[in-house]
Design a protein around this motif. Structure first.
Motif, short mmCIF file in Angstrom:
data_model
loop_
_atom_site.label_atom_id
_atom_site.label_comp_id
_atom_site.label_asym_id
_atom_site.label_seq_id
_atom_site.Cartn_x
_atom_site.Cartn_y
_atom_site.Cartn_z
N LYS B 485 8.43 2.59 13.11
CA LYS B 485 8.78 2.55 11.69
C LYS B 485 7.69 1.82 10.93
O LYS B 485 7.24 0.74 11.34
CB LYS B 485 10.11 1.82 11.49
CG LYS B 485 10.49 1.72 10.03
CD LYS B 485 11.88 1.19 9.87
CE LYS B 485 11.86 -0.16 9.22
NZ LYS B 485 13.16 -0.64 8.83
N VAL B 486 7.23 2.43 9.84
CA VAL B 486 6.24 1.77 8.99
C VAL B 486 6.93 1.35 7.70
O VAL B 486 7.59 2.17 7.05
CB VAL B 486 5.06 2.72 8.67
CG1 VAL B 486 4.05 2.04 7.76
CG2 VAL B 486 4.39 3.19 9.97
N ARG B 506 -0.65 7.57 14.54
CA ARG B 506 -0.92 7.95 13.15
C ARG B 506 -0.53 6.87 12.16
O ARG B 506 -0.79 7.01 10.97
CB ARG B 506 -0.12 9.21 12.77
CG ARG B 506 -0.30 10.36 13.69
CD ARG B 506 -1.66 11.02 13.42
NE ARG B 506 -1.99 11.92 14.50
CZ ARG B 506 -1.48 13.13 14.61
NH1 ARG B 506 -0.68 13.59 13.69
NH2 ARG B 506 -1.80 13.89 15.63
N ALA B 507 0.14 5.83 12.65
CA ALA B 507 0.77 4.87 11.74
C ALA B 507 -0.26 4.22 10.81
O ALA B 507 -0.03 4.16 9.60
CB ALA B 507 1.51 3.80 12.55
N ALA B 509 -3.25 5.23 9.82
CA ALA B 509 -3.82 6.18 8.86
C ALA B 509 -2.79 6.54 7.79
O ALA B 509 -3.10 6.56 6.59
CB ALA B 509 -4.31 7.43 9.58
N ARG B 510 -1.56 6.81 8.24
CA ARG B 510 -0.53 7.20 7.27
C ARG B 510 -0.19 6.02 6.35
O ARG B 510 0.01 6.19 5.15
CB ARG B 510 0.74 7.67 7.98
CG ARG B 510 0.56 8.93 8.79
CD ARG B 510 0.81 10.20 7.97
NE ARG B 510 2.19 10.34 7.57
CZ ARG B 510 2.58 10.46 6.32
NH1 ARG B 510 1.71 10.41 5.35
NH2 ARG B 510 3.85 10.61 6.03
N GLY B 511 -0.13 4.81 6.91
CA GLY B 511 0.14 3.62 6.11
C GLY B 511 -0.92 3.45 5.04
O GLY B 511 -0.61 3.17 3.88
N ARG B 512 -2.16 3.66 5.44
CA ARG B 512 -3.27 3.53 4.49
C ARG B 512 -3.14 4.58 3.38
O ARG B 512 -3.28 4.28 2.20
CB ARG B 512 -4.59 3.66 5.24
CG ARG B 512 -5.76 2.99 4.56
CD ARG B 512 -6.89 2.71 5.53
NE ARG B 512 -7.14 3.79 6.47
CZ ARG B 512 -7.08 3.67 7.79
NH1 ARG B 512 -6.78 2.51 8.32
NH2 ARG B 512 -7.33 4.70 8.57
N GLU B 513 -2.86 5.81 3.80
CA GLU B 513 -2.71 6.89 2.81
C GLU B 513 -1.65 6.58 1.78
O GLU B 513 -1.85 6.78 0.58
CB GLU B 513 -2.27 8.19 3.53
CG GLU B 513 -3.39 9.07 4.00
CD GLU B 513 -2.85 10.20 4.87
OE1 GLU B 513 -3.54 10.54 5.83
OE2 GLU B 513 -1.74 10.71 4.59
N VAL B 514 -0.50 6.10 2.26
CA VAL B 514 0.60 5.82 1.33
C VAL B 514 0.19 4.69 0.38
O VAL B 514 0.42 4.77 -0.82
CB VAL B 514 1.88 5.47 2.10
CG1 VAL B 514 2.97 5.01 1.13
CG2 VAL B 514 2.37 6.67 2.90
N CYS B 515 -0.45 3.64 0.92
CA CYS B 515 -0.90 2.54 0.07
C CYS B 515 -1.87 3.04 -1.00
O CYS B 515 -1.75 2.71 -2.17
CB CYS B 515 -1.57 1.44 0.89
SG CYS B 515 -0.43 0.53 1.93
N GLU B 516 -2.81 3.87 -0.56
CA GLU B 516 -3.80 4.40 -1.51
C GLU B 516 -3.13 5.24 -2.58
O GLU B 516 -3.47 5.17 -3.76
CB GLU B 516 -4.85 5.25 -0.78
CG GLU B 516 -5.90 4.40 -0.08
CD GLU B 516 -6.72 5.20 0.93
OE1 GLU B 516 -6.60 6.45 0.92
OE2 GLU B 516 -7.44 4.59 1.73
N ILE B 539 0.61 -6.37 9.61
CA ILE B 539 0.12 -5.60 8.46
C ILE B 539 -0.94 -4.62 8.96
O ILE B 539 -1.88 -5.00 9.65
CB ILE B 539 -0.52 -6.56 7.42
CG1 ILE B 539 0.49 -7.62 6.96
CG2 ILE B 539 -1.08 -5.76 6.24
CD1 ILE B 539 1.70 -7.08 6.25
N ILE B 540 -0.78 -3.32 8.60
CA ILE B 540 -1.75 -2.34 9.08
C ILE B 540 -2.61 -1.76 7.96
O ILE B 540 -3.60 -1.11 8.21
CB ILE B 540 -1.05 -1.19 9.85
CG1 ILE B 540 0.05 -0.56 9.00
CG2 ILE B 540 -0.49 -1.69 11.19
CD1 ILE B 540 0.62 0.70 9.62
N ALA B 541 -2.22 -2.01 6.72
CA ALA B 541 -3.05 -1.54 5.60
C ALA B 541 -2.74 -2.39 4.37
O ALA B 541 -1.64 -2.92 4.24
CB ALA B 541 -2.77 -0.07 5.30
N ARG B 542 -3.71 -2.50 3.50
CA ARG B 542 -3.49 -3.27 2.27
C ARG B 542 -4.33 -2.69 1.13
O ARG B 542 -5.49 -2.33 1.31
CB ARG B 542 -3.88 -4.73 2.48
CG ARG B 542 -3.57 -5.55 1.23
CD ARG B 542 -4.25 -6.90 1.16
NE ARG B 542 -4.30 -7.25 -0.26
CZ ARG B 542 -3.55 -8.21 -0.83
NH1 ARG B 542 -2.74 -8.93 -0.10
NH2 ARG B 542 -3.62 -8.45 -2.12
#
Lengths: 390, 598
Positions: B485-486, B506-507, B509-516, B539-542
């Motif tokens: 779960k992300v 994929r978590a 990459a997908r986390g980054r995409e959603v943040c962007e 934390i995997i993306a910011r």
């Protein structure tokens, strides 16, 4: 001193329409009758005499370009107004003048005819910028107009525009230097806004306006604040700087939510708690008056919520902000009660400053004025639900 | 009662746009069911939405009279839905038939749905009449299609009937084939009643109208009936057939197709696939193939205006009267307030429901990104089906997570095989097999996670095959996968409505995409906003939305304060439509941000 009463006179004609301008202004065509319109103004002034219960404390001839009228014509309109309404002894009487439409002798005629202040629409000292703005004059004519006006007027305002397409910081600095060197008593610095329905709005949509980015705009604003302060000007309003004693009384009255009568096509009035506005088309306006009526298009009476929103949106434009006691007198409760929680939040963000019984915007907050007002208004309690104040 | 030897029950099956609806119209015309004046195009598609989208949502049956010599035949044409979301309904319609017209576009040839429909019809042992349609087209290649029929489906190409539904050619021959090649219904008139419900819809005056095919026995007005799977009993109030106008009858006998009304209040009591039997003399067992509808795709539906919660519930209840596949339960989200978790057959079904709620009920909705269901097993071996990613614990990841998987068939030009396999691989597909029905075409079969294909798989497929690929799938069950779960955080606060489940690889990459994407959607606020993606506490993306620094009207409006205030009112209205999460204002479209890719 009795309560101020402003008198605004709208003269909508221009030599040609500027592409950024969203005001009610019209390029003069052969069918327009300058005389006919002036006659309509005088009719309106007489028919609305009863709306003024005291002498006028400031008069403003705005446009359009009032100076497409010969100086004598403006003077004649002014004397009619004086005889109809009566002017207070120290009444401020301003006329807007555009470089390229005024000769030095005109200023003399205007001064003799009773005008006390001139506002000159310079906009920029850079030829490229003037061209983009569609102005009919060059930089030299601005300096000439200001100098000539200063010969006869103690109160001269110069309008400058900034955040213009293609404008850079160094160029804006040069504009400020020239303005300071001319030394008008008052400076109005208007950041360009892209307004719906203008040629600029179309160009902007098409991506053909190269506007400076936010950081550059902020830098230009900061530069103006520093430079004008050093030259002895005091900022008293979002766009207004003045030498001590030279603030625009007419505009201050707007920002303090004072009363005013607006004459002319599309002009707005605020008297007795009612806001009203005239037909905006000059020809329909003139016809309505010739037909024996008034040219009023609409009116409204802001309720207490709307009045409070106006209070904020107007008073916060002023560097002095507003007095908490005055707010309480007007609305019957404290600002903290009217805007629960949000005041403290905006203070914590460094956008509002509260102290010595006043609320005002910080310099940073002033650049975000719309948002601050929006935040406050969105979280205002419903004032119409309260019992009427004393 | 009609002599069953003179009855033919059939349907038309085809790949989308191969001309099914037009062919149905021509058949109605040729049998004088409708005069030319009455013909509106595609009469079988009744709902406005269906016509606009060109998709048949609800099946209907029409009784047509066709004379051969002195004998009158009664042809029951049963329409079938054309989208994979409704494949169960298709299968029930097929179960009501003895034959099928398999329509193939003479220029396009066999496509994925042609195959899928053929297999389905074959499973039901229907007599299949191949119809090569659109022979008037310049690119028509009927001989090529005949060859492909033999190669791919093992159907004798010479059996195909050539038609142009547009011009009306071949229709008489087609009707003759229906009479000659499709067997009359079997069934025992003396046996206890067994009638298959192959469709139902809700009528505000008569309650549920069940479309039925009598298999054994007979149905009469006044008869006491029982739904064998659901268990509810009713008394038949009305029987009839569509011609296509409804015509009342007293009896429906063996092999006949028609409708019944019995003051049934809820569509759930007359479910598609259920068997109607006599309440006094019930059949021993129900007809095979009934399956309770299991929604596979879930989304949160929230009223844009929280005050509309009750109106939304009432609207969903009304829709459910007419849509047994729609399920919903109240749900509370910290971000979105009170709303519903609704289950759908697929994304098309979700779209249709959403559109009907907005169009017919005037509701404004905030819809969360749809997700599939997951089966999770915790440390104690407890199995739970999760319909909302937010329900999966962030702190204690489950021992086992399983996701729904489909068997997918892609048909495309042979030179696209590489691109197709690459795409399936990217979507975590498992290769099944590869065949070449003819040298120019390839049939690729993959097992794919439903969650990987439900949004944009078909679009991606089309773009990688120059638009030529066709695609079909059937659910094949749940399979374990390394899913996590992300969570998405705004200013350090988890936004429950934005959580999603995806494969561990994929978590990030997908986390980054959603943040962007959120950076593009969130308006700048008076302060800086941190957007983060996290798995548990990691934390995997910011990303950061910078604080707004300038918003000021510098000009004086010559006393026009009214205009300024109107502008303020408009801005306040925009502000009201946003959701507040902590101090952050979030526009409603943000909740769909997890949806799109790339």
């Amino acid at each position: 001193m009795s309560r101020p009463l402003g008198l605004y006179v709208h003269l909508p004609f221009c030599v040609r329409k500027c592409p950024y301008c969203a005001f009610n202004s019209h390029a003069l065509t052969a069918e327009d009758s300058l005389e006919g319109y002036a006659a309509a103004l005088e009719l309106e002034a007489r028919r609305r005499r009863a709306e003024a219960d005291r002498p006028v404390t400031s008069v403003f001839f705005g446009g359009g370009t009032p100076t497409v009228y010969p100086a004598q014509a403006l003077v004649r309109i002014l004397s009619t107004l004086r005889s109809v309404y009566g002017f207070a002894p120290d009444c401020e009487v301003t006329v807007e003048a555009n470089p390229g439409t005024v000769a030095p002798a005109d200023f003399v005629r205007l001064r003799r005819g009773g005008f006390t202040r001139v506002s000159i629409g310079g906009q920029s000292f850079h030829p490229d910028r003037l061209r983009v703005l569609g102005r009919i004059h060059g930089p030299g004519e601005i300096a000439a107009a200001v100098t000539a006006a200063q010969e006869v007027f103690a109160q001269v305002n110069l309008d400058l525009m900034w955040a213009l397409p293609g404008q850079e910081l160094a160029e804006w600095q040069a504009d400020l230097e020239q303005a300071v060197a001319l030394g008008p008593s008052h400076l109005s610095l208007y950041g360009l806004e892209i307004e719906a329905g203008t040629r600029f709005a179309t160009l902007h949509r098409q991506g053909r306006l190269k506007l400076p980015d936010e950081a550059s705009v902020l830098a230009m604003g900061a530069l103006a604040r520093r430079r004008l302060a050093r030259a002895g000007y005091v900022q008293y309003e979002v766009s207004g700087w003045a030498r001590p004693g030279c603030r625009s009384r007419h505009n201050l009255n707007y920002w303090r939510r004072g009363e005013y009568l607006g004459l002319g096509a599309g002009a707005h009035s605020f008297v007795g708690g009612v806001r009203s506005w005239n037909l905006s088309s000059p020809s329909r306006y003139a016809r309505a008056l010739a037909d024996g009526g008034l040219a009023r298009q609409g009116w409204e009476r802001p309720d207490r919520n709307e009045a409070a929103d106006e209070w904020l949106a107007l008073r916060l434009r002023l560097v002095e902000g507003f007095s908490e006691a005055a707010f309480r007198r007007a609305f019957g409760l404290t600002v903290s009660e009217a805007f629960p929680g949000v005041l403290a939040e905006l203070c914590a963000l460094g956008l509002l400053v509260r102290g010595a019984g006043r609320v005002r915007l910080s310099a940073r907050g002033r650049m975000l004025m719309n948002r601050v007002v929006l935040e406050l208004s969105a979280r205002r309690i419903d004032l119409t639900a309260l019992p009427p104040s004393a | 009662m009609t002599d069953r030897r003179h009855i033919r029950n059939f349907c038309i099956i085809a790949h989308i746009d191969h001309g099914k609806s037009t062919l149905a119209d021509r058949i109605l015309e040729a049998t004088h069911a409708l005069s030319a004046r009455e013909m509106t195009d595609q009469v079988l598609d009744t709902m406005d939405l269906e016509r606009e989208r060109g998709i048949t949502i609800k099946a209907q049956a029409v009784r047509l009279v066709h004379a051969v010599g002195a004998t009158q035949y009664f042809l029951n044409l049963i329409d079938t839905p054309g989208h994979v979301d409704f494949s169960y309904e298709v299968s029930r319609s097929l179960a009501a038939c003895e034959g099928a017209l398999l329509v193939i576009d003479a220029a396009q040839g066999i496509e994925a749905q042609t195959l899928a429909n053929f297999y389905l019809a074959d499973q039901h042992r229907l007599a299949i009449i191949p119809v090569i349609n659109k022979i008037d087209l310049p690119g028509a290649d009927p001989d090529g299609v005949r060859d492909a029929l033999e190669e791919t489906l093992a159907i004798d190409g010479s059996e195909a009937i050539l038609t142009s539904a547009k011009l009306g050619t071949g229709i008489d021959e087609l009707l003759r084939a229906v009479v000659e090649r499709i067997p009359p219904p079997a069934g025992d008139p003396e046996a206890p009643l067994k009638a298959l419900i192959f469709d139902s819809h809700f009528d505000p005056y008569r309650g549920v109208i069940a479309h039925v095919r009598v298999v054994d026995g007979s149905l009469r007005v006044g008869q006491g009936i029982r739904m064998m799977a659901q268990g509810a009993s009713f008394t038949v109030a009305e029987l009839g057939v569509f011609t296509p106008r409804p015509v009342n009858v007293e009896v429906l006998g063996v092999g006949e197709v028609g409708y019944l009304a019995a003051s049934i209040k809820r569509i759930a009591d007359a479910r598609v696939g259920d068997t109607v039997t006599d309440a006094q003399r019930p059949a021993r067992e129900r007809l095979a193939g009934y399956r309770p509808v299991i929604p596979m795709v879930f989304a949160g539906l929230y009223p844009a205006d929280p005050g509309q919660y009750d109106a939304l519930r009432e609207a969903l209840e009304k829709l459910q009267l007419n849509d047994a596949a729609l399920s919903f339960e109240p749900e509370t989200s910290a971000a979105l307030g009170f709303g519903f978790r609704a289950g759908f057959l697929g994304l098309l079904h979700l779209d249709i429901v959403q559109e009907r709620l907005e169009r017919e009920y005037g509701l404004e909705l905030v819809t969360t990104a749809p997700n599939v269901t997951y089966r999770v097993t915790d440390d104690h071996g407890q199995v739970q089906v999760i319909q909302n990613p937010a329900d999966m614990s962030s702190d204690r990841p489950p021992q086992l997570v399983e996701e729904p998987v489909v068997a997918a068939t892609v048909i495309a030009p042979a030179d696209c095989v590489g691109a197709i396999m690459e795409l399936c691989q990217e979507r975590r597909g498992r290769y099944i097999d590869l065949t070449y029905p003819d040298p120019r075409r390839v049939v690729v079969r993959y097992s794919l996670p439903l969650g990987e294909i439900m949004y944009d798989f078909f679009d991606a497929l089309k773009s990688r095959t120059r638009g030529y690929a066709s695609f079909d799938y059937t659910l094949s069950g749940y399979e374990p996968a390394d899913l996590v779960k992300v969570d998405i955080l705004l200013q350090g606060e988890v936004v429950d409505a934005l959580s999603f489940i995806c494969h561990r690889d994929r978590a990030a990459a997908r986390g980054r995409e959603v943040c962007e994407r959120l950076v593009g959607i969130l308006p700048r606020q008076l302060f800086e906003v941190a957007i983060q993606a996290a798995i548990g506490h990691r934390i995997i993306a910011r990303e950061t939305v910078r604080a707004l620094r300038k918003d000021v009207l510098s000009k004086c409006y010559g006393g026009d304060v009214t205009r300024k205030r109107k502008l303020l009112e408009k801005q306040k209205e925009g502000k009201r439509r946003m959701r507040r999460i902590g101090r952050v204002e979030v526009p409603q479209e943000a909740f769909m941000a997890v949806l799109r890719r790339e």
